[in-house]
Design a protein around this motif. Structure first.
Motif, PDB file in Angstrom:
ATOM      1  N   THR A 132       9.813  99.332  18.580  1.00 23.75           N
ATOM      2  CA  THR A 132      10.936  99.258  19.523  1.00 23.75           C
ATOM      3  C   THR A 132      11.740  97.959  19.357  1.00 23.75           C
ATOM      4  O   THR A 132      12.861  97.882  19.854  1.00 23.75           O
ATOM      5  CB  THR A 132      10.446  99.406  20.981  1.00 23.75           C
ATOM      6  N   GLN A 135       8.916 102.337  12.418  1.00 26.15           N
ATOM      7  CA  GLN A 135       9.490 101.100  12.965  1.00 26.15           C
ATOM      8  C   GLN A 135       8.859 100.847  14.332  1.00 26.15           C
ATOM      9  O   GLN A 135       7.933 101.541  14.726  1.00 26.15           O
ATOM     10  CB  GLN A 135      11.005 101.228  13.067  1.00 26.15           C
ATOM     11  N   GLY A 154       5.296  99.999  23.717  1.00 27.64           N
ATOM     12  CA  GLY A 154       4.109 100.784  24.054  1.00 27.64           C
ATOM     13  C   GLY A 154       2.899  99.955  24.465  1.00 27.64           C
ATOM     14  O   GLY A 154       2.032 100.441  25.186  1.00 27.64           O
ATOM     15  N   VAL A 197      12.282 105.815  18.775  1.00 25.09           N
ATOM     16  CA  VAL A 197      13.089 106.960  18.346  1.00 25.09           C
ATOM     17  C   VAL A 197      12.588 107.632  17.074  1.00 25.09           C
ATOM     18  O   VAL A 197      12.616 108.848  16.969  1.00 25.09           O
ATOM     19  CB  VAL A 197      14.581 106.594  18.165  1.00 25.09           C
ATOM     20  N   THR A 198      12.126 106.846  16.099  1.00 26.37           N
ATOM     21  CA  THR A 198      11.788 107.454  14.823  1.00 26.37           C
ATOM     22  C   THR A 198      10.605 106.728  14.185  1.00 26.37           C
ATOM     23  O   THR A 198      10.475 105.512  14.346  1.00 26.37           O
ATOM     24  CB  THR A 198      13.041 107.448  13.907  1.00 26.37           C
ATOM     25  N   ASP A 243       2.638 107.136  14.463  1.00 27.98           N
ATOM     26  CA  ASP A 243       3.903 106.613  14.996  1.00 27.98           C
ATOM     27  C   ASP A 243       4.446 107.527  16.094  1.00 27.98           C
ATOM     28  O   ASP A 243       4.973 107.057  17.116  1.00 27.98           O
ATOM     29  CB  ASP A 243       4.944 106.486  13.880  1.00 27.98           C
TER      30      ASP A 243
HETATM   31  P1  UTP Z   1       6.023  99.170  20.010  1.00 29.75           P
HETATM   32  O1  UTP Z   1       7.436  98.859  19.811  1.00 29.75           O
HETATM   33  O2  UTP Z   1       5.416  98.870  21.328  1.00 29.75           O
HETATM   34  O3  UTP Z   1       5.129  98.568  18.832  1.00 29.75           O
HETATM   35  O4  UTP Z   1       5.789 100.696  19.687  1.00 29.75           O
HETATM   36  P2  UTP Z   1       4.437  97.167  18.625  1.00 29.75           P
HETATM   37  O5  UTP Z   1       5.459  96.166  18.256  1.00 29.75           O
HETATM   38  O6  UTP Z   1       3.341  97.467  17.651  1.00 29.75           O
HETATM   39  O7  UTP Z   1       3.813  96.806  20.035  1.00 29.75           O
HETATM   40  P3  UTP Z   1       3.703  95.357  20.696  1.00 29.75           P
HETATM   41  O8  UTP Z   1       5.107  94.870  20.894  1.00 29.75           O
HETATM   42  O9  UTP Z   1       2.919  94.533  19.717  1.00 29.75           O
HETATM   43  O10 UTP Z   1       2.997  95.607  21.988  1.00 29.75           O
HETATM   44  C1  UTP Z   1       4.477 101.249  19.660  1.00 29.75           C
HETATM   45  C2  UTP Z   1       4.272 102.069  18.416  1.00 29.75           C
HETATM   46  O11 UTP Z   1       5.125 103.212  18.442  1.00 29.75           O
HETATM   47  C3  UTP Z   1       5.590 103.543  17.148  1.00 29.75           C
HETATM   48  C4  UTP Z   1       4.933 102.541  16.200  1.00 29.75           C
HETATM   49  O12 UTP Z   1       3.724 103.102  15.721  1.00 29.75           O
HETATM   50  C5  UTP Z   1       4.638 101.341  17.118  1.00 29.75           C
HETATM   51  O13 UTP Z   1       3.582 100.549  16.627  1.00 29.75           O
HETATM   52  N1  UTP Z   1       7.080 103.524  17.111  1.00 29.75           N
HETATM   53  C6  UTP Z   1       7.796 102.897  18.088  1.00 29.75           C
HETATM   54  C7  UTP Z   1       7.739 104.187  16.100  1.00 29.75           C
HETATM   55  O14 UTP Z   1       7.120 104.744  15.186  1.00 29.75           O
HETATM   56  N2  UTP Z   1       9.104 104.211  16.101  1.00 29.75           N
HETATM   57  C8  UTP Z   1       9.844 103.620  17.071  1.00 29.75           C
HETATM   58  O15 UTP Z   1      11.097 103.723  17.024  1.00 29.75           O
HETATM   59  C9  UTP Z   1       9.162 102.922  18.067  1.00 29.75           C
END
Ligand code: UTP
Length: 238
Positions: free
Chosen positions: A120, A118, A44, A114-115, A66
């Protein structure tokens, strides 16, 4: 060779630039042409963080935050899909089954989150295990796994190679420090350890690096090498 590529949101879309997204799509298409079966997971980035910060100010709870983050990752997945050709499943997969089914049909599959609870990073590790990938690649904004955050600690040292257990041990203390940024989050490292998944962590801001890493094992980041796993045979044939 079956490969899962995780492209961080800050790598794919630090801002909205069609040329950058096209370059990442071109790298994925090159890998596909070279015979790779591909699952791509998209993060994201800064946009997700901005939405989450705004919703937090509005009083949303962590699960709601999330969910907002997941929605942004799925928008970024759509952006990458828009730049990919006909061989891509046109809808971001909502779960691992949809991704696997798309790969079975011979399509490239793109997923976001997805959930709740967590990131990505963990989605990519779980997808790699689920589809029995030969290789998992994290295209991040840092060129590998360091002993400390290299943007904060001047003498942080890069690891060329780690076992999955060593990776967990390096990342665990980083994850405890508030605000510290680990290149791969702790849950993902534990999934990598549990699955014994061959993994590469590289700077993916130049998508050509992802191509070299996947096709030839050539990169300047960190190899995560499970005990007893040799080089992917694919590399020896090239
Ligand atoms: P990211 O995977 O981009 O998070 O998902 P991150 O690691 O914080 O971002 P970078 O890598 O530092 O840029 C963005 C947000 O989406 C939610 C979480 O809140 C995450 O911080 N998310 C993502 C979930 O809740 N579940 C998932 O499966 C994926």
């Amino acid at each position: 060779m079956r490969v899962v590529v995780s492209i961080g949101g800050s790598v794919l879309a630090p801002d909205l630039d069609a040329e950058r997204v096209e370059a990442h799509a071109a790298a994925i298409e090159t890998l596909s042409r070279e015979g790779c079966e591909l699952g791509v997971v998209v993060g994201g980035g800064g946009v997700a963080r901005e939405y989450i910060a705004t919703a937090r100010d509005l009083g949303s709870n962590e699960v709601q935050l999330d969910q907002i983050g997941i929605d942004v990752t799925r928008v970024n997945a759509r952006l990458l899909i828009a730049a990919l050709g006909d061989e891509v499943d046109p809808t971001p997969a909502r779960d691992y089954d949809e991704s696997r089914d798309a790969m079975r049909r011979g399509d490239i599959t793109v997923m976001g989150g997805v959930t709740p609870g967590q990131t990505t990073d963990a989605v990519a590790a779980a997808l790699a295990e689920y589809v029995n990938a030969d290789l998992l690649v994290y295209a991040t904004s840092v060129d590998g796994v360091f002993s400390a955050d290299p943007s904060a600690v001047e003498d942080a040292a890069k690891y060329d190679e780690l076992s999955p257990t060593e990776l967990v041990d390096v990342i665990a203390p980083m994850s405890r420090d508030a605000g510290a940024s680990a290149p791969v989050d702790l849950l993902a490292t534990k999934l990598i350890e549990r699955a014994g998944m061959r993994t590469i962590v590289i700077d993916g801001t130049d998508p050509e690096r992802v191509v070299s890493a996947v096709l030839r094992g050539e990169h300047s980041g960190t190899d995560i090498v499970p005990a007893g796993s040799g080089e992917p045979t694919y590399w020896a044939q090239r």
